[in-house]
Design an enzyme around this catalytic site. Structure first.
Site, PDB file in Angstrom:
ATOM      1  N   HIS A 119       0.809  -1.215   0.000  1.00  0.00           N
ATOM      2  CA  HIS A 119       0.000   0.000   0.000  1.00  0.00           C
ATOM      3  C   HIS A 119       0.848   1.272   0.000  1.00  0.00           C
ATOM      4  CE1 HIS A 119       0.914   0.658   4.308  1.00  0.00           C
ATOM      5  NE2 HIS A 119       0.812  -0.657   4.412  1.00  0.00           N
ATOM      6  N   ASP A 120       0.377   2.267  -0.720  1.00  0.00           N
ATOM      7  CA  ASP A 120       0.934   3.620  -0.717  1.00  0.00           C
ATOM      8  C   ASP A 120       2.320   3.733  -1.352  1.00  0.00           C
ATOM      9  OD1 ASP A 120      -1.197   5.148   0.953  1.00  0.00           O
ATOM     10  OD2 ASP A 120      -0.700   3.435   2.214  1.00  0.00           O
ATOM     11  N   GLY A 137       5.100  -1.018   2.712  1.00  0.00           N
ATOM     12  CA  GLY A 137       4.250   0.142   2.496  1.00  0.00           C
ATOM     13  C   GLY A 137       5.029   1.441   2.393  1.00  0.00           C
TER      14      GLY A 137
END
Length: 259
Positions: A119-120, A137
């Protein structure tokens, strides 16, 4: 052409010439650009946006939920894949943790089999992740970086543009632009083969070498030495200045070091 066994939600947005293989799943709100190919058993989740001529191979999952115990699944976020990027078998790319934010992969990239982008993360253009590479992440990867097979990158780390990380390495610190990383946070110098392969002038490479030696051989605080180099006015090439400025940013505050 969409295979009769594929499940494409009526609210998904596909260009007319997108090819979707058997048993692939494309969820509501997903977007797939012209000329893209979604292979058999691939899954494109809600909130994923794929550019033109993107290829997603068998059993890849694009836009899955973050592996973050604090994540609220009601958050609306997504994944954005740039034009002509190829995601091979079993690649996983997770959506962002904040509303309205995308995990981003640039154009002309290649994610080989089993690579994971958490994520991200934000990956630039022409990035290559080899088989089994794992990005935690919020990792940032610059244009034309190459991360070899089995490499693990700690969350919030950065791999600068043009850098090369060797197989099975563990990076818990930032890798500067055009650097060669290996082992556990070790630096073997500059990626000279990559620099020459891009056709950079000899003078530019020489100035980049000078910047490298300023930061890594003078002794002392890397960020302070880099700042001194930037303010000295001695460096003019974009590559050398990008190398020095890299040490002035980031959230980890630590950088790989020569062995």
């Amino acid at each position: 052409m969409i295979h009769s066994s594929a499940q494409v939600h009526p609210n998904a947005q596909l260009a007319p010439d997108v090819a979707v293989g058997p048993f692939a799943i494309i969820e509501a709100g997903a977007q797939v650009g012209a000329g893209s190919v979604i292979a058999a058993h691939a899954i494109i989740k809600a909130g994923a946006s794929l550019g033109k001529q993107v290829r997603v191979d068998h059993f890849a999952v694009i836009g899955g939920d973050p592996q973050d115990l604090s994540f609220d699944r009601s958050v609306v976020s997504g994944v954005r894949i740039g034009d002509r990027t190829v995601l091979r078998e079993h690649v996983t790319v997770h959506r962002a943790t904040k509303a309205g934010v995308d995990t981003t992969i640039g154009a002309d990239g290649l994610l080989m089999a089993g690579a994971h982008v958490a994520h991200d993360c934000v990956l630039g253009d022409h990035v290559i992740l080899a088989n089994g590479c794992m990005l935690g992440g919020h990792v940032l990867v610059g244009d034309r970086a190459f991360i070899s097979g089995g490499v693990a990158v700690h969350r919030f780390c950065r791999s600068g543009g043009g850098s090369c990380t060797s197989g099975n390495a563990v990076m818990t610190e930032d890798v500067p632009p055009n650097a060669l990383a290996y082992g556990r946070n070790d630096c073997a110098g500059l990626n000279l083969i990559g620099l020459r392969g891009r056709g950079l002038p000899v003078e530019t490479i020489a100035e980049l070498k000078k910047a490298y030696h300023l930061v890594y051989t003078a002794g002392g605080n890397c960020a302070a030495l880099a700042q001194a180099g930037v303010t000295s006015g001695e460096f003019h090439s974009g590559e050398a200045l990008a190398f020095l400025n890299f040490f002035l940013g980031g959230k980890r505050g630590r950088f790989i070091q020569p062995a």
